[in-house]
Design a protein around this motif. Sequence first.
Motif, PDB file in Angstrom:
ATOM      1  N   ALA A 166       0.836  -1.210   0.000  1.00 46.03           N
ATOM      2  CA  ALA A 166       0.000   0.000   0.000  1.00 46.03           C
ATOM      3  C   ALA A 166       0.867   1.254   0.000  1.00 46.03           C
ATOM      4  O   ALA A 166       0.603   2.213  -0.735  1.00 46.03           O
ATOM      5  CB  ALA A 166      -0.927  -0.015   1.213  1.00 46.03           C
ATOM      6  N   LEU A 167       1.899   1.251   0.813  1.00 44.53           N
ATOM      7  CA  LEU A 167       2.764   2.438   0.911  1.00 44.53           C
ATOM      8  C   LEU A 167       3.500   2.689  -0.401  1.00 44.53           C
ATOM      9  O   LEU A 167       3.605   3.844  -0.847  1.00 44.53           O
ATOM     10  CB  LEU A 167       3.770   2.262   2.057  1.00 44.53           C
ATOM     11  CG  LEU A 167       3.153   2.232   3.464  1.00 44.53           C
ATOM     12  CD1 LEU A 167       4.186   1.772   4.493  1.00 44.53           C
ATOM     13  CD2 LEU A 167       2.603   3.608   3.850  1.00 44.53           C
ATOM     14  N   ASN A 168       3.991   1.639  -1.031  1.00 40.41           N
ATOM     15  CA  ASN A 168       4.692   1.838  -2.305  1.00 40.41           C
ATOM     16  C   ASN A 168       3.720   2.247  -3.407  1.00 40.41           C
ATOM     17  O   ASN A 168       4.084   3.013  -4.311  1.00 40.41           O
ATOM     18  CB  ASN A 168       5.461   0.575  -2.686  1.00 40.41           C
ATOM     19  CG  ASN A 168       6.599   0.302  -1.703  1.00 40.41           C
ATOM     20  OD1 ASN A 168       7.124   1.222  -1.090  1.00 40.41           O
ATOM     21  ND2 ASN A 168       6.947  -0.950  -1.532  1.00 40.41           N
ATOM     22  N   GLY A 169       2.484   1.766  -3.334  1.00 39.64           N
ATOM     23  CA  GLY A 169       1.464   2.216  -4.269  1.00 39.64           C
ATOM     24  C   GLY A 169       1.191   3.703  -4.112  1.00 39.64           C
ATOM     25  O   GLY A 169       1.047   4.438  -5.105  1.00 39.64           O
ATOM     26  N   LEU A 170       1.161   4.157  -2.880  1.00 40.42           N
ATOM     27  CA  LEU A 170       0.908   5.582  -2.648  1.00 40.42           C
ATOM     28  C   LEU A 170       2.096   6.445  -3.070  1.00 40.42           C
ATOM     29  O   LEU A 170       1.916   7.583  -3.508  1.00 40.42           O
ATOM     30  CB  LEU A 170       0.548   5.814  -1.181  1.00 40.42           C
ATOM     31  CG  LEU A 170      -0.902   5.390  -0.895  1.00 40.42           C
ATOM     32  CD1 LEU A 170      -1.119   5.163   0.581  1.00 40.42           C
ATOM     33  CD2 LEU A 170      -1.886   6.441  -1.433  1.00 40.42           C
ATOM     34  N   THR A 171       3.289   5.921  -2.939  1.00 37.15           N
ATOM     35  CA  THR A 171       4.455   6.644  -3.462  1.00 37.15           C
ATOM     36  C   THR A 171       4.334   6.817  -4.973  1.00 37.15           C
ATOM     37  O   THR A 171       4.599   7.901  -5.513  1.00 37.15           O
ATOM     38  CB  THR A 171       5.748   5.881  -3.118  1.00 37.15           C
ATOM     39  OG1 THR A 171       5.866   5.819  -1.690  1.00 37.15           O
ATOM     40  CG2 THR A 171       6.975   6.576  -3.697  1.00 37.15           C
ATOM     41  N   ALA A 172       3.907   5.753  -5.647  1.00 36.86           N
ATOM     42  CA  ALA A 172       3.688   5.845  -7.096  1.00 36.86           C
ATOM     43  C   ALA A 172       2.598   6.865  -7.405  1.00 36.86           C
ATOM     44  O   ALA A 172       2.722   7.670  -8.341  1.00 36.86           O
ATOM     45  CB  ALA A 172       3.310   4.468  -7.655  1.00 36.86           C
ATOM     46  N   ALA A 173       1.527   6.841  -6.610  1.00 38.60           N
ATOM     47  CA  ALA A 173       0.425   7.790  -6.836  1.00 38.60           C
ATOM     48  C   ALA A 173       0.908   9.228  -6.644  1.00 38.60           C
ATOM     49  O   ALA A 173       0.565  10.122  -7.425  1.00 38.60           O
ATOM     50  CB  ALA A 173      -0.734   7.485  -5.890  1.00 38.60           C
ATOM     51  N   ARG A 174       1.722   9.438  -5.611  1.00 38.12           N
ATOM     52  CA  ARG A 174       2.226  10.793  -5.381  1.00 38.12           C
ATOM     53  C   ARG A 174       3.061  11.263  -6.583  1.00 38.12           C
ATOM     54  O   ARG A 174       2.917  12.401  -7.042  1.00 38.12           O
ATOM     55  CB  ARG A 174       3.052  10.859  -4.100  1.00 38.12           C
ATOM     56  CG  ARG A 174       3.493  12.287  -3.765  1.00 38.12           C
ATOM     57  CD  ARG A 174       4.437  12.340  -2.584  1.00 38.12           C
ATOM     58  NE  ARG A 174       3.874  11.662  -1.451  1.00 38.12           N
ATOM     59  CZ  ARG A 174       4.301  10.488  -0.975  1.00 38.12           C
ATOM     60  NH1 ARG A 174       5.330   9.867  -1.549  1.00 38.12           N
ATOM     61  NH2 ARG A 174       3.726   9.946   0.077  1.00 38.12           N
ATOM     62  N   ASP A 175       3.910  10.386  -7.089  1.00 38.78           N
ATOM     63  CA  ASP A 175       4.731  10.731  -8.263  1.00 38.78           C
ATOM     64  C   ASP A 175       3.836  11.150  -9.434  1.00 38.78           C
ATOM     65  O   ASP A 175       4.130  12.119 -10.133  1.00 38.78           O
ATOM     66  CB  ASP A 175       5.595   9.536  -8.693  1.00 38.78           C
ATOM     67  CG  ASP A 175       6.690   9.227  -7.681  1.00 38.78           C
ATOM     68  OD1 ASP A 175       6.930  10.064  -6.782  1.00 38.78           O
ATOM     69  OD2 ASP A 175       7.294   8.147  -7.790  1.00 38.78           O
ATOM     70  N   VAL A 176       2.786  10.377  -9.646  1.00 41.37           N
ATOM     71  CA  VAL A 176       1.885  10.690 -10.767  1.00 41.37           C
ATOM     72  C   VAL A 176       1.127  11.985 -10.491  1.00 41.37           C
ATOM     73  O   VAL A 176       1.045  12.867 -11.358  1.00 41.37           O
ATOM     74  CB  VAL A 176       0.896   9.530 -11.005  1.00 41.37           C
ATOM     75  CG1 VAL A 176      -0.160   9.927 -12.036  1.00 41.37           C
ATOM     76  CG2 VAL A 176       1.646   8.279 -11.450  1.00 41.37           C
TER      77      VAL A 176
ATOM     78  N   ARG B  34       0.340  16.026 -12.424  1.00 41.35           N
ATOM     79  CA  ARG B  34      -0.994  16.334 -12.931  1.00 41.35           C
ATOM     80  C   ARG B  34      -1.519  17.615 -12.301  1.00 41.35           C
ATOM     81  O   ARG B  34      -2.466  17.601 -11.512  1.00 41.35           O
ATOM     82  CB  ARG B  34      -1.946  15.158 -12.643  1.00 41.35           C
ATOM     83  CG  ARG B  34      -1.554  13.864 -13.345  1.00 41.35           C
ATOM     84  CD  ARG B  34      -1.564  13.997 -14.858  1.00 41.35           C
ATOM     85  NE  ARG B  34      -2.869  14.309 -15.357  1.00 41.35           N
ATOM     86  CZ  ARG B  34      -3.684  13.439 -15.972  1.00 41.35           C
ATOM     87  NH1 ARG B  34      -3.275  12.209 -16.207  1.00 41.35           N
ATOM     88  NH2 ARG B  34      -4.864  13.815 -16.397  1.00 41.35           N
ATOM     89  N   THR B  35      -0.892  18.728 -12.695  1.00 40.62           N
ATOM     90  CA  THR B  35      -1.362  20.019 -12.175  1.00 40.62           C
ATOM     91  C   THR B  35      -2.734  20.361 -12.741  1.00 40.62           C
ATOM     92  O   THR B  35      -3.380  21.297 -12.256  1.00 40.62           O
ATOM     93  CB  THR B  35      -0.363  21.131 -12.538  1.00 40.62           C
ATOM     94  OG1 THR B  35      -0.080  21.025 -13.939  1.00 40.62           O
ATOM     95  CG2 THR B  35       0.930  20.959 -11.764  1.00 40.62           C
ATOM     96  N   ASP B  36      -3.185  19.586 -13.749  1.00 40.75           N
ATOM     97  CA  ASP B  36      -4.524  19.834 -14.302  1.00 40.75           C
ATOM     98  C   ASP B  36      -5.636  19.352 -13.378  1.00 40.75           C
ATOM     99  O   ASP B  36      -6.795  19.673 -13.596  1.00 40.75           O
ATOM    100  CB  ASP B  36      -4.666  19.143 -15.669  1.00 40.75           C
ATOM    101  CG  ASP B  36      -4.372  17.639 -15.600  1.00 40.75           C
ATOM    102  OD1 ASP B  36      -3.409  17.247 -14.900  1.00 40.75           O
ATOM    103  OD2 ASP B  36      -5.103  16.861 -16.234  1.00 40.75           O
TER     104      ASP B  36
END
Lengths: 277, 277, 277
Positions: free
Chosen positions: C121-131, C135-137
């Motif tokens: 879960a934590l590594n998934g959230l790190t990936a989400a944060r990167d994405v 996405r400033t849109d």
Amino acid sequence: MTNTEPSAAAATSDNDRFERGLDLLRKVGGNPNPAVLDSLADIAPDLGRLTVEFGYGDILSRPGLTLPQRQLATVSALAAMGNAAPQLRFHIDGALNVGCTREEIVETLIHVSVYAGFPAALNGLTAARDVFDTRTDIPVRTESVPAPTGDRFERGSVRLSEIDGHAGEQVIASLQDIAPDLARYLLEFVFGDIYSRTGLDLKARELATVAMLTALGTAAPQLEVHIHGLLNVGGTETEVVEVITQMAGYAGFPAALNAIAVARKVFADRDSARTRA
Amino acid sequence: MTNTEPSAAAATSDNDRFERGLDLLRKVGGNPNPAVLDSLADIAPDLGRLTVEFGYGDILSRPGLTLPQRQLATVSALAAMGNAAPQLRFHIDGALNVGCTREEIVETLIHVSVYAGFPAALNGLTAARDVFDTRTDIPVRTESVPAPTGDRFERGSVRLSEIDGHAGEQVIASLQDIAPDLARYLLEFVFGDIYSRTGLDLKARELATVAMLTALGTAAPQLEVHIHGLLNVGGTETEVVEVITQMAGYAGFPAALNAIAVARKVFADRDSARTRA
Amino acid sequence: MTNTEPSAAAATSDNDRFERGLDLLRKVGGNPNPAVLDSLADIAPDLGRLTVEFGYGDILSRPGLTLPQRQLATVSALAAMGNAAPQLRFHIDGALNVGCTREEIVETLIHVSVYAGFPAALNGLTAARDVFDTRTDIPVRTESVPAPTGDRFERGSVRLSEIDGHAGEQVIASLQDIAPDLARYLLEFVFGDIYSRTGLDLKARELATVAMLTALGTAAPQLEVHIHGLLNVGGTETEVVEVITQMAGYAGFPAALNAIAVARKVFADRDSARTRA
């Protein structure tokens, strides 16, 4: 004694095992000073020694499979597991060092998509590209393998029967009531697209499949089907046992032991079928 | 109440759980401002809170295993899964923080090679090296653990009987008809080389083994053998249940639930053996 | 014919499959020149074509689940497997492109902690944060989902009955003699904390759960419980088959085939229960 055909006798001394393993590791790694020894020297020198003795002196030195066959099995398993990028790169490079071609490696990684999904195949190819970029000594092929011709469904049905015989047809039949499209994809994509490609023969595909399913440890029914498959397309019981045994070093002993249990059942079923026939 | 011996009472309030967990996380992480809370603050603050409450306030705070035992179990499981490098480094560092030695960590990672393969062990040691390099507060050992002496096969046979008793001998016997060399490697490499090393006692090895096989979820037959093994070398049923329960946090609840089902069978078999005796 | 509601007819030509897949890949990837084609052009152009044809033209184009449902299923499965970081980032970005909100993605990744552990879960959230950072849109939400209120144990017991019915209660009862605290954590943490959160409805949680357990391939008993669960909270048999079929592309065909076998059993059990009633 040559390095490529060592004795597998049980009585070899530890020193023999280390020397034999070191010679082989130098050959696979293409480096007279293997990095695995250097990098472990300060933290776990014994693991370096055990890697050489067990991984190379015992396992990879065994007769029964050629070094190119062994390297493609390792590459497919590490790509399928997807959790050991440094070793995957090392063994892709090692595959080139023992005579595998770029296209055999690429085909093996494409084959991974069936058993471990597209992400595993794509990440395997990224690793291959990284390695290939460093190997200016090996010419780049730019043309792709010619695509198979004809109808995907028909082509896949023929290939499925060739590899899996009656067992494959049963899998397809059993899906008709619940997920007929998954059955169709099996025929069209798995057997019509992938298994029908020409860059890797069926025996090499089934060796990779048995390696992957042994290493993943999550698909005993499919492992059973594909041990039969390997035997159906020209593999021997010795080769089945060898590729499974090799996985002890890459995925751990439980993976190998559980796959051997499946192999025992397959061998017995074929023996009893022969006796009845 | 001290933080290291908290009550495991069911009735503790959420606030107690958070405070208890935070104290413990600070101790394991060696950081008064745990990074897991900071790094999640902007994206998923609730997961930070749940990590502290459940992971540390509930699970790691439990009695039944010491913090060093729990950290070595976590390190072995994360290295075996091979898919969580940041957490593996965190928990190697945490192991040092709660009193594990460098050599216990290294030995645990060498032990990983048996159950998850050499790549998992090697990548675990790379993580350990990264962590150790930052810990100038802890002296570097350069000498390795003394290698076991005597014949590998003999030594392995003794060790196998000690750990697995009759079940281990059955595994060896069952391989003789199909893969006798794999049986030999089990005795020579697994039990003669690895289990005979002196840097980690048998109980610590079996705790790590049960942790890994629970987390991997792919080797129920071996998990059964090694729950027996842990009990055979001095572990208790409570310790078995504790190490399995701990894995719910690191590999998910299904992994823990399926391992508990195996433990239930082992405990019942031993009860009925005692009754018959 | 629109691209988002393509025919799933078996007779579509390869050219249709490629065009349909390419349109969909452009939509999911938000890029008129998909990177997967460019990056494979020099090494394995056929795998790029097969990804488009099979992954997007066959699988993701299917009716039965919406694109947002499919992307959340993929995100949960890739996060749970933890071994395909580039694809996880791509599909988190793709989830945003097809209309998922940041909070749905974050909730899905928090849900992953139950089935694959906190590291996943934590590594998934790190990936989400990167994405998300790219996405400033899409506006950043800073408030978290309101925490559920009331007693965790009571709340979890209600939720468990709602999702799993009698089967869930049996799981809890079966743990009382051996690991009662694990049963308590199931009720308090899994059902009281996670399943009681408001950011994702129960059907979306069960779709993610079936996706993850199919992809991991290590937890058939829990997969059976949660196929029932998905059907209990409003999912249909078609949706079960769709999410399992989709996993063939992300975790391989054996994973999908073995999950279909579990689904067949669940569907038959429910049929026979209805007949008896």
